[in-house]
Design a protein around this motif. Structure first.
Motif, PDB file in Angstrom:
ATOM      1  N   GLU A  30       0.846  -1.203   0.000  1.00 20.04           N
ATOM      2  CA  GLU A  30       0.000   0.000   0.000  1.00 20.04           C
ATOM      3  C   GLU A  30       0.877   1.247   0.000  1.00 20.04           C
ATOM      4  N   ASP A  31       1.924   1.224   0.846  1.00 15.87           N
ATOM      5  CA  ASP A  31       2.839   2.382   0.897  1.00 15.87           C
ATOM      6  C   ASP A  31       3.494   2.621  -0.459  1.00 15.87           C
ATOM      7  N   LEU A  32       3.752   1.534  -1.184  1.00 15.86           N
ATOM      8  CA  LEU A  32       4.434   1.658  -2.479  1.00 15.86           C
ATOM      9  C   LEU A  32       3.451   1.934  -3.622  1.00 15.86           C
ATOM     10  N   GLY A  33       2.178   1.957  -3.295  1.00 16.93           N
ATOM     11  CA  GLY A  33       1.160   2.253  -4.309  1.00 16.93           C
ATOM     12  C   GLY A  33       0.885   1.095  -5.258  1.00 16.93           C
ATOM     13  N   ILE A  34       1.070  -0.130  -4.771  1.00 18.25           N
ATOM     14  CA  ILE A  34       0.768  -1.290  -5.629  1.00 18.25           C
ATOM     15  C   ILE A  34      -0.554  -1.906  -5.179  1.00 18.25           C
ATOM     16  N   ALA A  35      -1.526  -1.850  -6.085  1.00 11.61           N
ATOM     17  CA  ALA A  35      -2.847  -2.399  -5.745  1.00 11.61           C
ATOM     18  C   ALA A  35      -2.795  -3.918  -5.759  1.00 11.61           C
ATOM     19  N   TYR A  36      -3.554  -4.540  -4.861  1.00  7.55           N
ATOM     20  CA  TYR A  36      -3.572  -6.005  -4.839  1.00  7.55           C
ATOM     21  C   TYR A  36      -4.958  -6.485  -4.440  1.00  7.55           C
ATOM     22  N   THR A  37      -5.226  -7.757  -4.728  1.00  9.53           N
ATOM     23  CA  THR A  37      -6.403  -8.379  -4.136  1.00  9.53           C
ATOM     24  C   THR A  37      -5.905  -9.591  -3.350  1.00  9.53           C
ATOM     25  N   ILE A  38      -6.594  -9.877  -2.274  1.00  6.53           N
ATOM     26  CA  ILE A  38      -6.196 -11.023  -1.455  1.00  6.53           C
ATOM     27  C   ILE A  38      -6.757 -12.278  -2.095  1.00  6.53           C
ATOM     28  N   ASP A  39      -5.912 -13.246  -2.265  1.00  8.65           N
ATOM     29  CA  ASP A  39      -6.347 -14.544  -2.765  1.00  8.65           C
ATOM     30  C   ASP A  39      -6.128 -15.538  -1.623  1.00  8.65           C
ATOM     31  N   SER A  40      -7.195 -15.793  -0.892  1.00 10.33           N
ATOM     32  CA  SER A  40      -7.032 -16.584   0.336  1.00 10.33           C
ATOM     33  C   SER A  40      -6.780 -18.057   0.018  1.00 10.33           C
ATOM     34  N   ARG A  41      -7.025 -18.431  -1.219  1.00  2.00           N
ATOM     35  CA  ARG A  41      -6.822 -19.845  -1.567  1.00  2.00           C
ATOM     36  C   ARG A  41      -5.627 -20.041  -2.483  1.00  2.00           C
ATOM     37  N   ILE A  42      -4.719 -19.107  -2.479  1.00  2.00           N
ATOM     38  CA  ILE A  42      -3.594 -19.242  -3.396  1.00  2.00           C
ATOM     39  C   ILE A  42      -2.792 -20.501  -3.050  1.00  2.00           C
ATOM     40  N   VAL A  43      -2.646 -21.362  -4.038  1.00  2.81           N
ATOM     41  CA  VAL A  43      -1.782 -22.528  -3.860  1.00  2.81           C
ATOM     42  C   VAL A  43      -0.890 -22.521  -5.074  1.00  2.81           C
ATOM     43  N   ARG A  44       0.362 -22.293  -4.894  1.00  3.11           N
ATOM     44  CA  ARG A  44       1.249 -22.279  -6.041  1.00  3.11           C
ATOM     45  C   ARG A  44       1.620 -23.717  -6.386  1.00  3.11           C
ATOM     46  N   GLY A  45       2.054 -23.926  -7.609  1.00  3.05           N
ATOM     47  CA  GLY A  45       2.346 -25.289  -8.052  1.00  3.05           C
ATOM     48  C   GLY A  45       3.670 -25.855  -7.561  1.00  3.05           C
ATOM     49  N   LEU A  46       4.280 -25.172  -6.588  1.00  7.80           N
ATOM     50  CA  LEU A  46       5.591 -25.605  -6.103  1.00  7.80           C
ATOM     51  C   LEU A  46       5.528 -25.682  -4.579  1.00  7.80           C
ATOM     52  N   ASP A  47       6.247 -26.665  -4.017  1.00  6.53           N
ATOM     53  CA  ASP A  47       6.129 -26.910  -2.575  1.00  6.53           C
ATOM     54  C   ASP A  47       7.015 -26.038  -1.700  1.00  6.53           C
ATOM     55  N   TYR A  48       7.946 -25.299  -2.294  1.00  2.21           N
ATOM     56  CA  TYR A  48       8.929 -24.641  -1.427  1.00  2.21           C
ATOM     57  C   TYR A  48       8.447 -23.369  -0.746  1.00  2.21           C
ATOM     58  N   TYR A  49       7.228 -22.940  -1.056  1.00  2.29           N
ATOM     59  CA  TYR A  49       6.798 -21.651  -0.510  1.00  2.29           C
ATOM     60  C   TYR A  49       6.452 -21.686   0.970  1.00  2.29           C
ATOM     61  N   ALA A  50       6.719 -20.572   1.614  1.00  7.10           N
ATOM     62  CA  ALA A  50       6.296 -20.331   2.992  1.00  7.10           C
ATOM     63  C   ALA A  50       5.926 -18.857   3.059  1.00  7.10           C
ATOM     64  N   HIS A  51       4.943 -18.533   3.845  1.00  5.06           N
ATOM     65  CA  HIS A  51       4.480 -17.137   3.955  1.00  5.06           C
ATOM     66  C   HIS A  51       3.963 -16.617   2.617  1.00  5.06           C
ATOM     67  N   THR A  52       4.523 -15.479   2.181  1.00  5.87           N
ATOM     68  CA  THR A  52       3.933 -14.777   1.046  1.00  5.87           C
ATOM     69  C   THR A  52       3.978 -15.584  -0.260  1.00  5.87           C
ATOM     70  N   ALA A  53       2.865 -15.597  -0.973  1.00  3.58           N
ATOM     71  CA  ALA A  53       2.827 -16.198  -2.314  1.00  3.58           C
ATOM     72  C   ALA A  53       1.929 -15.304  -3.155  1.00  3.58           C
ATOM     73  N   TRP A  54       2.305 -15.105  -4.403  1.00  3.10           N
ATOM     74  CA  TRP A  54       1.498 -14.200  -5.228  1.00  3.10           C
ATOM     75  C   TRP A  54       1.544 -14.587  -6.688  1.00  3.10           C
ATOM     76  N   GLU A  55       0.599 -14.049  -7.419  1.00  2.00           N
ATOM     77  CA  GLU A  55       0.587 -14.182  -8.878  1.00  2.00           C
ATOM     78  C   GLU A  55       0.141 -12.854  -9.471  1.00  2.00           C
ATOM     79  N   ILE A  56       0.661 -12.555 -10.636  1.00  3.88           N
ATOM     80  CA  ILE A  56       0.208 -11.351 -11.345  1.00  3.88           C
ATOM     81  C   ILE A  56      -0.547 -11.832 -12.577  1.00  3.88           C
TER      82      ILE A  56
END
Ligand code: HAM
Length: 438
Positions: A259-285
């Motif tokens: 928000e401080d950087l002015g980047i709009a986002y939507t929360i995707d509460s069901r984001i599951v990326r196709g890779l197992d190594y993620y922890a915490h933040t995950a995103w897609e554009i």
């Protein structure tokens, strides 16, 4: 027997005259789009302190099995794996991060000032069902920040991918961000999924029945209609609701930073990326004008990947953009690729025996000047037309007199002015021109 031979020949000819399904040749506009994307990416990422790393396109299979994760679709169904001549299992890289981390460990990059920022680009290979925006060989540019667990690194990573896309002129993008928590959060969540889904075991697809045992979280990523319907019917809670204090705080901090950087986002509460190594933040554009394959890129934090691959603990975060997808998005928004290069001069011989002199002239202009020449003889009118067709500003004519005296007749196609110059003087004239400006 004869028929078999013919059929075999027919089949061979079919095979040698077309690229393998899901792969394609890059040329023309398409490669110029990719070049533009890479140029902008390099500029942004190197200005932020990243260095380029080119890892091999194949690695020992274990790098991806351990790195990407045994229970992922990528490892289970999509890898191009083969035995090399010594019988070792080798895999064409399905993504870049695991190889980058292998290299980080192998070259002891942990002694460099931390975090290290690495960018990379190249082809990746996944045996997926080809469709628009989905290929078996595709290209990525990626960025990894290794050696920091700060939420600011997550924000930096997202910011840079956004800036690169914006610098290309793209506007219709949407950042979807979520958190997959830490391993404890996921354990709790997997227990929850187990408890709600086990009573409905028979309603799950066979793949998801397997996932329920190996990694229930992956069921959320299932494309099988029966799984999607079941999850909806049971109103399965998202992982976000199972996150502990630490994960929640990290996620809140990343969102605030965006928000401080002015980047709009939507929360995707069901984001599951196709890779197992993620922890915490995950995103897609995602891009609003692309169909089902709308993710231009994706990324996330991976705090245990370095350890998983045998290195000393070192948290990281990063992303990759798919060059084919970004190209489709740019086309959809009516943006153009790098301009095709036009020659400043087009040289033609008036007789076939002067073709070598035309080459001699061209090479005296290269590489500062973009000069093309004809290997075959052309009458003046035809040669001048050809020069215009190729978008040249000048035509260079090599006839008897020019050939005999290391000279060239140069005609300015705009002013129609024409003069006989020594090759040296012609080179000085052309090199003084701004190649871009003509
Ligand atoms: P990924 O989401 O698997 O992440 O891939 C990133 C991007 O590559 C996708 O958003 C898409 O644009 C493109 N892509 C993936 N598969 C295909 C395909 N079959 N055909 C065309 N394009 C495709 C990763 O690869 C992670 N390594 C990103 C990352 C880096 N996470 C942390 N660091």
């Amino acid at each position: 027997m004869l028929f078999f031979n013919n059929a075999a020949t027919w089949l061979t000819m079919k095979l040698v005259t077309r690229a393998v399904k899901g792969t394609h040749d890059l040329f023309g506009d398409e490669i110029r789009f990719q070049r533009k994307i890479l140029r902008n990416a390099r500029q942004w990422l190197e200005s932020a302190g990243a260095f380029e790393l080119a890892t091999p396109v194949f690695e020992f299979t274990e790098v991806f099995q351990r790195g990407v994760g045994q229970t992922t679709d990528i490892v289970q169904k999509e890898m191009y794996t083969f035995s090399d001549r010594a019988g070792r299992s080798i895999t064409l890289r399905p993504e870049g991060t695991a190889g980058v981390i292998r290299a980080f460990i192998e070259h002891g990059m942990k002694v460099m000032p931390q975090p290290v920022r690495i960018w990379y680009a190249g082809p990746m290979f996944r045996a997926e069902r080809p469709q628009k925006g989905r290929q078996r060989q595709f290209h990525q540019v990626g960025y990894e920040i290794i050696g920091s667990d700060s939420y600011v690194a997550d924000a930096e990573a997202i910011l840079l991918s956004y800036k690169i896309l914006e610098s290309l002129g793209l506007r219709q993008m949407r950042l979807r961000i979520g958190s997959v928590g830490d391993s404890q959060d996921r354990m709790k969540y997997n227990e929850y999924l187990n408890s709600v889904l086990t009573p409905h075991f028979d309603d799950l697809s066979t793949d998801s029945q397997r996932r329920l045992v190996s990694n229930p979280l992956r069921i959320l990523d299932s494309k099988a209609p029966q799984d999607i319907a079941l999850l909806q019917e049971l109103d399965v809670k998202p992982l976000l609701e199972f996150m502990g204090e630490k994960s929640r705080k990290h996620f809140e901090s990343v969102k605030k930073a965006l928000e401080d950087l002015g980047i709009a986002y939507t929360i995707d509460s069901r984001i599951v990326r196709g890779l197992d190594y993620y922890a915490h933040t995950a995103w897609e554009i995602h891009h609003e004008l692309l169909g089902s394959q709308s993710a231009l890129g994706g990324g996330g934090r991976y705090d245990t990947l370095v350890e998983t691959l045998g290195g000393a603990p070192s948290p990281g975060v990063g992303w990759a953009l798919g060059l084919e997808r970004v190209t489709l998005a740019m086309q959809a928004e009516g943006l153009s690729p790098d301009a095709a290069s036009r020659p400043l001069i087009y040289i033609f011989p008036l007789a076939a025996e002067f073709a070598e002199k035309a080459l001699l002239a061209a090479q005296s202009f290269w590489p500062q000047v973009s000069a093309q020449y004809s290997l075959s003889a052309k009458k003046p009118a035809k040669g001048l037309r050809e020069a215009e067709k190729r978008g040249a500003k000048y035509a260079g004519i090599i006839g008897q007199d020019e050939a005999a005296s290391e000279a060239i007749t140069i005609k300015n196609l705009h002013t129609k002015e024409q003069k006989l110059l020594s090759l040296k003087d012609a080179a000085a004239l052309l090199k003084g021109e701004n190649n871009e400006a003509h």
